[in-house]
Motif scaffolding. Sequence first.
Motif, PDB file in Angstrom:
ATOM      1  N   GLU A 197      -5.807 -79.306  17.001  1.00  0.00           N
ATOM      2  CA  GLU A 197      -5.622 -77.874  16.741  1.00  0.00           C
ATOM      3  C   GLU A 197      -5.382 -77.606  15.253  1.00  0.00           C
ATOM      4  OE1 GLU A 197      -6.397 -75.739  18.878  1.00  0.00           O
ATOM      5  OE2 GLU A 197      -6.553 -77.125  20.557  1.00  0.00           O
TER       6      GLU A 197
ATOM      7  N   PRO B 118     -12.848 -72.736  23.117  1.00  0.00           N
ATOM      8  CA  PRO B 118     -12.474 -72.133  21.857  1.00  0.00           C
ATOM      9  C   PRO B 118     -13.594 -72.006  20.819  1.00  0.00           C
ATOM     10  CG  PRO B 118     -11.547 -74.333  22.098  1.00  0.00           C
ATOM     11  CD  PRO B 118     -12.612 -74.151  23.117  1.00  0.00           C
ATOM     12  N   HIS B 119     -14.123 -73.085  20.365  1.00  0.00           N
ATOM     13  CA  HIS B 119     -14.976 -73.049  19.183  1.00  0.00           C
ATOM     14  C   HIS B 119     -16.375 -73.556  19.515  1.00  0.00           C
ATOM     15  CE1 HIS B 119     -11.616 -72.158  16.463  1.00  0.00           C
ATOM     16  NE2 HIS B 119     -10.918 -72.890  17.289  1.00  0.00           N
TER      17      HIS B 119
ATOM     18  N   HIS C  46      -8.624 -77.671  13.382  1.00  0.00           N
ATOM     19  CA  HIS C  46      -9.368 -76.396  13.391  1.00  0.00           C
ATOM     20  C   HIS C  46      -8.899 -75.494  12.244  1.00  0.00           C
ATOM     21  CE1 HIS C  46     -11.823 -76.549  16.990  1.00  0.00           C
ATOM     22  NE2 HIS C  46     -10.806 -76.734  17.807  1.00  0.00           N
TER      23      HIS C  46
ATOM     24  N   GLU D  12     -15.733 -78.282  17.452  1.00  0.00           N
ATOM     25  CA  GLU D  12     -14.907 -79.111  18.342  1.00  0.00           C
ATOM     26  C   GLU D  12     -14.944 -80.584  17.924  1.00  0.00           C
ATOM     27  OE1 GLU D  12     -12.643 -78.420  20.615  1.00  0.00           O
ATOM     28  OE2 GLU D  12     -13.036 -76.390  19.927  1.00  0.00           O
TER      29      GLU D  12
HETATM   30 ZN   LIG Z   1     -10.719 -77.261  19.797  1.00  0.00          ZN
END
Ligand SMILES: [Zn+2]
Length: 259
Positions: A128, A185-186, A131, A191
């Motif tokens: 996390e 999420p991404h 990111h 990722e």
């Molecule tokens: Zn992620």
Amino acid sequence: MKIIRKITLGAILALLFIGCTKAPITGRSQLIMINSQQEMALGLQSAKQVLAKERVSRDAQKNAMVKRIGQRIANVTGQSNFKWEFYVIDNDKEANAFCLPGGKVFVYTGLFKYIANDDELAAVMGHEIGHALARHGAERMSRGQLTQAGGQIIQAVMVGQGNPQNTAMVMQSFGIGTQLGLALPHSRTQEYEADHIGLVLAAKAGYNPNSALSFWEKFSKDGKTPPEYLSTHPAPANRIATIRKLIPKIMPLYNQSKR
Ligand SMILES: [Zn+2]
């Protein structure tokens, strides 16, 4: 005519910015049209919204664990502009975690059922934080349809006039939201990049990289990640295989770390 001019300007700006930003560790060129200050302001704003909406956990053990691991990872990021803060959110139904630009990190209590030890939580938190370090939220906002609206949204959010839709888009860009976070999420590229950066950070902070494998194996067995064809998210088997391939390169960092 105005629209064409806008698009042309956007394209020129995009060309100017391509290659100007590089992701840490992987060195991937990024298109990011939001500066770090704007991005961190959005991160702070989003953190306030999260804290207004969610209940902070008083579980002493979980709080101590998240702070202990977070601080050790933060220390090896080399990111001195972030004002790190670590929160545990009391919600057993959310197996989630995220880090906002500026260094506000949130871990939901629902994640702990997949966590056996510090090393496994370090794998998630490293991912996390990866990111955020690689500015993936800003990159998302700078992309595609978000590009044109981006400037207006940032302005609106900054002066506190963001309509719920715009605010939701900003939050989404940072990976916040019900089916977001770890789940959706991404982009796939982001990722894999967060996995890579996370492995490096956790290993430098003294956490065993093999724990990334054990965490993702448990997490994906529970159906927490959708199949690859359904989403922009890597399929668990591919993700685990990619992590496994990286581990021999990461191991020396772990062995050299102060544990
Ligand atoms: Zn992620």
